[in-house]
Each structure stands twice: as C-alpha cells, then as structure tokens.
Design a protein around this motif. Structure first.
Motif, PDB file in Angstrom:
ATOM      1  N   PRO A   1       5.295  10.957  36.369  1.00 53.62           N
ATOM      2  CA  PRO A   1       6.460  11.844  36.487  1.00 53.62           C
ATOM      3  C   PRO A   1       5.995  13.198  36.994  1.00 53.62           C
ATOM      4  O   PRO A   1       5.209  13.889  36.342  1.00 53.62           O
ATOM      5  CB  PRO A   1       6.990  11.934  35.051  1.00 53.62           C
ATOM      6  CG  PRO A   1       5.797  11.641  34.193  1.00 53.62           C
ATOM      7  CD  PRO A   1       4.940  10.696  34.962  1.00 53.62           C
ATOM      8  N   SER A   2       6.463  13.594  38.165  1.00 54.19           N
ATOM      9  CA  SER A   2       5.935  14.816  38.778  1.00 54.19           C
ATOM     10  C   SER A   2       7.046  15.618  39.441  1.00 54.19           C
ATOM     11  O   SER A   2       6.941  16.001  40.595  1.00 54.19           O
ATOM     12  CB  SER A   2       4.855  14.464  39.804  1.00 54.19           C
ATOM     13  OG  SER A   2       5.329  13.503  40.721  1.00 54.19           O
ATOM     14  N   ASP A   3       8.111  15.875  38.704  1.00 51.49           N
ATOM     15  CA  ASP A   3       9.250  16.582  39.274  1.00 51.49           C
ATOM     16  C   ASP A   3       8.897  17.998  39.724  1.00 51.49           C
ATOM     17  O   ASP A   3       9.561  18.575  40.573  1.00 51.49           O
ATOM     18  CB  ASP A   3      10.393  16.639  38.253  1.00 51.49           C
ATOM     19  CG  ASP A   3      11.154  15.325  38.184  1.00 51.49           C
ATOM     20  OD1 ASP A   3      10.907  14.469  39.043  1.00 51.49           O
ATOM     21  OD2 ASP A   3      11.971  15.160  37.266  1.00 51.49           O
ATOM     22  N   SER A   4       7.860  18.585  39.136  1.00 48.56           N
ATOM     23  CA  SER A   4       7.505  19.960  39.494  1.00 48.56           C
ATOM     24  C   SER A   4       6.570  20.030  40.682  1.00 48.56           C
ATOM     25  O   SER A   4       6.289  21.111  41.196  1.00 48.56           O
ATOM     26  CB  SER A   4       6.851  20.660  38.296  1.00 48.56           C
ATOM     27  OG  SER A   4       5.620  20.030  37.966  1.00 48.56           O
ATOM     28  N   ALA A   5       6.051  18.893  41.136  1.00 45.89           N
ATOM     29  CA  ALA A   5       5.084  18.884  42.233  1.00 45.89           C
ATOM     30  C   ALA A   5       5.776  19.137  43.566  1.00 45.89           C
ATOM     31  O   ALA A   5       6.926  18.742  43.780  1.00 45.89           O
ATOM     32  CB  ALA A   5       4.343  17.554  42.274  1.00 45.89           C
TER      33      ALA A   5
ATOM     34  N   ARG B   1      -3.546  18.624  43.419  1.00 46.78           N
ATOM     35  CA  ARG B   1      -3.715  19.640  42.381  1.00 46.78           C
ATOM     36  C   ARG B   1      -3.161  19.207  41.034  1.00 46.78           C
ATOM     37  O   ARG B   1      -3.539  19.758  40.005  1.00 46.78           O
ATOM     38  CB  ARG B   1      -3.030  20.936  42.826  1.00 46.78           C
ATOM     39  CG  ARG B   1      -3.742  21.635  43.970  1.00 46.78           C
ATOM     40  CD  ARG B   1      -2.979  22.862  44.407  1.00 46.78           C
ATOM     41  NE  ARG B   1      -3.751  23.662  45.363  1.00 46.78           N
ATOM     42  CZ  ARG B   1      -3.254  24.690  46.033  1.00 46.78           C
ATOM     43  NH1 ARG B   1      -1.976  25.039  45.865  1.00 46.78           N
ATOM     44  NH2 ARG B   1      -4.022  25.363  46.868  1.00 46.78           N
ATOM     45  N   LYS B   2      -2.247  18.243  41.038  1.00 49.52           N
ATOM     46  CA  LYS B   2      -1.658  17.747  39.796  1.00 49.52           C
ATOM     47  C   LYS B   2      -1.212  16.307  40.019  1.00 49.52           C
ATOM     48  O   LYS B   2      -1.145  15.840  41.156  1.00 49.52           O
ATOM     49  CB  LYS B   2      -0.474  18.613  39.374  1.00 49.52           C
ATOM     50  CG  LYS B   2       0.666  18.639  40.390  1.00 49.52           C
ATOM     51  CD  LYS B   2       1.875  19.412  39.888  1.00 49.52           C
ATOM     52  CE  LYS B   2       1.593  20.888  39.744  1.00 49.52           C
ATOM     53  NZ  LYS B   2       2.828  21.653  39.395  1.00 49.52           N
ATOM     54  N   PRO B   3      -0.892  15.556  38.959  1.00 53.93           N
ATOM     55  CA  PRO B   3      -0.402  14.180  39.146  1.00 53.93           C
ATOM     56  C   PRO B   3       0.906  14.182  39.940  1.00 53.93           C
ATOM     57  O   PRO B   3       1.839  14.925  39.609  1.00 53.93           O
ATOM     58  CB  PRO B   3      -0.186  13.682  37.710  1.00 53.93           C
ATOM     59  CG  PRO B   3      -1.034  14.559  36.859  1.00 53.93           C
ATOM     60  CD  PRO B   3      -1.029  15.897  37.523  1.00 53.93           C
ATOM     61  N   LEU B   4       0.975  13.363  40.967  1.00 56.98           N
ATOM     62  CA  LEU B   4       2.186  13.258  41.771  1.00 56.98           C
ATOM     63  C   LEU B   4       2.146  11.964  42.565  1.00 56.98           C
ATOM     64  O   LEU B   4       1.110  11.317  42.676  1.00 56.98           O
ATOM     65  CB  LEU B   4       2.346  14.468  42.707  1.00 56.98           C
ATOM     66  CG  LEU B   4       1.237  14.753  43.729  1.00 56.98           C
ATOM     67  CD1 LEU B   4       1.460  13.975  45.021  1.00 56.98           C
ATOM     68  CD2 LEU B   4       1.173  16.240  44.044  1.00 56.98           C
ATOM     69  N   THR B   5       3.290  11.603  43.114  1.00 58.05           N
ATOM     70  CA  THR B   5       3.387  10.424  43.971  1.00 58.05           C
ATOM     71  C   THR B   5       3.861  10.850  45.352  1.00 58.05           C
ATOM     72  O   THR B   5       4.919  11.463  45.499  1.00 58.05           O
ATOM     73  CB  THR B   5       4.364   9.389  43.399  1.00 58.05           C
ATOM     74  OG1 THR B   5       3.919   8.993  42.101  1.00 58.05           O
ATOM     75  CG2 THR B   5       4.425   8.150  44.293  1.00 58.05           C
ATOM     76  N   ILE B   6       3.072  10.544  46.349  1.00 60.18           N
ATOM     77  CA  ILE B   6       3.416  10.881  47.734  1.00 60.18           C
ATOM     78  C   ILE B   6       4.320   9.799  48.310  1.00 60.18           C
ATOM     79  O   ILE B   6       4.103   8.608  48.085  1.00 60.18           O
ATOM     80  CB  ILE B   6       2.139  11.010  48.574  1.00 60.18           C
ATOM     81  CG1 ILE B   6       1.287  12.169  48.069  1.00 60.18           C
ATOM     82  CG2 ILE B   6       2.477  11.197  50.055  1.00 60.18           C
ATOM     83  CD1 ILE B   6      -0.102  12.233  48.696  1.00 60.18           C
ATOM     84  N   ASP B   7       5.338  10.217  49.035  1.00 61.49           N
ATOM     85  CA  ASP B   7       6.217   9.295  49.755  1.00 61.49           C
ATOM     86  C   ASP B   7       6.133   9.624  51.240  1.00 61.49           C
ATOM     87  O   ASP B   7       6.418  10.752  51.650  1.00 61.49           O
ATOM     88  CB  ASP B   7       7.664   9.435  49.265  1.00 61.49           C
ATOM     89  CG  ASP B   7       8.590   8.451  49.952  1.00 61.49           C
ATOM     90  OD1 ASP B   7       8.925   7.430  49.346  1.00 61.49           O
ATOM     91  OD2 ASP B   7       8.983   8.709  51.112  1.00 61.49           O
ATOM     92  N   LEU B   8       5.738   8.623  52.042  1.00 61.11           N
ATOM     93  CA  LEU B   8       5.616   8.815  53.488  1.00 61.11           C
ATOM     94  C   LEU B   8       6.658   8.012  54.253  1.00 61.11           C
ATOM     95  O   LEU B   8       6.465   7.679  55.420  1.00 61.11           O
ATOM     96  CB  LEU B   8       4.200   8.434  53.942  1.00 61.11           C
ATOM     97  CG  LEU B   8       3.084   9.333  53.421  1.00 61.11           C
ATOM     98  CD1 LEU B   8       1.721   8.815  53.871  1.00 61.11           C
ATOM     99  CD2 LEU B   8       3.272  10.780  53.878  1.00 61.11           C
ATOM    100  N   GLY B   9       7.778   7.729  53.585  1.00 62.28           N
ATOM    101  CA  GLY B   9       8.820   6.928  54.210  1.00 62.28           C
ATOM    102  C   GLY B   9       9.420   7.543  55.453  1.00 62.28           C
ATOM    103  O   GLY B   9       9.991   6.835  56.288  1.00 62.28           O
TER     104      GLY B   9
END
Length: 289
Positions: free
Chosen positions: A114-118, A135-143
C-alpha cells in the motif's frame, strides 16, 4: 502478410507489405512479436515474476534493470515531470485498490505494498549504472508506456519493408505505404459505438494511440475507469477519448494518457506545446486539434 497473437492483454495484429521472400517477412514478424513478449515479461504489473514486480519488492537499494524496463520507465518519469505529477507511474497501488489487479490470462490477483503517499519523485534511475532505486515501498504501473514501447521495438524489426502496421489493440505504428503505395488509412474507434469509427486518419511513419474511459471500467464504482488521477485517486471524465499522433508509439501512448488526465484546457495546451496532433472527444462532442 498478416499475423496475429495475444500479448499484454490485447490482440496484436501485424501486417507487412513486401515483394521479398515470405519466409524472411514471416521471420521478421516473429521477431516483432518477440518484442512484445520481452516487454511484457519486463514491465507487467500483473505477474509476480516480471522484472518490474521483482524490482518493486526492493527499496532503499539500487536494483540493476534491463533496457526493456529502464527505457519505458525513464520516459514515464519524464512525462511525470512534464505534467507535474498529473501523470505518475507510481500509481500502481491505487490501481490495485480500485480493482485493476487481475492477470488477463490467469485471473490471478496481483498484490503489492500500500503506497498511496508515493509519487514519481520516489523513483530514481541511474543512467550510468542502469539501476532503479525506490525511496519507499511502492508499485510502479507502466500501462501508459509499455505497449507503445513494444510497438516501437516491433516496428524496428520491420523497418526495411515497404510498408507495415503494428496494431496493439488500437495503439499502432504505420510504416511506409500500404499495398497501393498510399498512406495507411487508420480508423479511430468510436468511444460509444463499439463497431463504429469516429475518424479516419492517414499515417506514414507515424504512430497513433488512444486512451479512453470506455476501455476498462470499474462496474462497482460509478464513473471509475482505468485512468485514475494520482492526486485525487478518482477518474477524470472531461474527455471520453484522447488519441494522439506522434513520431513514436511510446510518445503517443504516454501523451494520450497525460492529455486525458490533464482535462480539457490543460490537455489541449500540452498538445499545442508538444506540437502533436490529437483527436480529443468529450462525452458530448469531439474536437480536432
């Protein structure tokens, strides 16, 4: 010669106009399809073993990544900076939270931190070492860039032929001329009538990509679709469809999404600044730029 395969949750149609050996053309088409496979393996948010998702499991440490991930991510970050974060590849967790989380072939649900602040500012690339640092936990989306990138790589495999089209579900590049020696006539899907066209454009050595709210919707949440504003976590609906014509598919792909997210005035202004052509459609009418 025409061939079709499924990659990246869409049917990929490739057509080549050639007087050369059909065996050579077929081999080139197969190499073009292989480009889609490589990009999907690198950039998919829906496969836990993709290069992207494996890299997202690590943060506060540099992770070496391949060109198949590095290049589209670098371009996505450039667009994010250009739009001051209105377009943001760090939106993966928000996409998952709104139900855009299933693999198109297996149906498996993809989970991430969960990375709503990223934001995109938490994603750092090192050009010299080709590493990714989060820099922090996050999920990248390249769609919004991966499919266009794959179209460009596939087109590179076909550039020696007199004419070709690489069509990834409406995101396409048209090279050279058709079998009659004319520019390729490309139909833009009508956003309301599934089997209709709202415009036809002539393309030669250009790409056109479309982002539309009609493509993928969240049935449980009124007004929500797969394009979500990173800041508000809601789907903008000033446009119903944005098609952008550009020299390369990744550029057309990314800026079609960016224009959609920016809305009426800022979206049109961005196209004017970039010197790109677009077909921008509101829910009630369409405008040509």
């Amino acid at each position: 010669m025409k061939k079709s395969k499924i990659f990246m949750d869409t049917v990929i149609d490739i057509e080549v106009v050639t007087r050369k050996s059909t065996d050579e053309a077929e081999a080139a088409i197969d190499r073009a399809f292989a480009a889609f496979r490589k990009v999907e393996q690198a950039c998919s948010r829906f496969s836990p073993d993709s290069e992207l998702m494996m890299a997202c499991q690590q943060y506060e440490a540099p992770v070496p990544i391949s060109p198949f991930l590095f290049e589209p991510l670098r371009f996505a970050l450039e667009v994010a900076k250009r739009t001051n974060g209105k377009f943001d590849p760090a939106i993966g967790a928000t996409m998952t939270a709104h139900g855009f989380d299933r693999h198109y072939l297996t149906g498996d649900i993809m989970h991430g931190p969960p990375s709503d602040s990223a934001t995109y500012r938490d994603i750092m690339l090192n050009d010299r070492n080709r590493t990714l640092y989060l820099r922090k936990p996050l999920t990248i989306d390249l769609g919004a860039v991966a499919k266009g990138f794959a179209v460009d790589l596939a087109s590179h495999e076909l550039k020696r032929y007199e004419g070709f089209v690489v069509n990834a579900g409406g995101d396409l590049y048209a090279g050279g001329a058709d079998e009659n020696g004319d520019s390729w006539k490309i139909g833009i899907q009508h956003p309301i009538y599934e089997d209709g066209l709202i415009q036809t454009v002539g393309l030669s050595n250009e790409a056109v990509c479309t982002s539309g709210s009609y493509e993928r919707r969240n049935a449980a949440k009124a007004g929500m679709h797969h394009m979500i504003a990173p800041i508000t976590k809601q789907s903008p609906n000033e446009w119903i469809s944005c098609s952008v014509i550009a020299p390369y598919a990744m550029m057309a792909d990314a800026f079609a999404t960016a224009v959609f997210l920016l809305g009426l005035e800022r979206g049109k202004r961005l196209l004017e600044q970039l010197g790109l052509k677009g077909i921008l459609i509101t829910p009630h009418l369409y405008r040509l730029n």
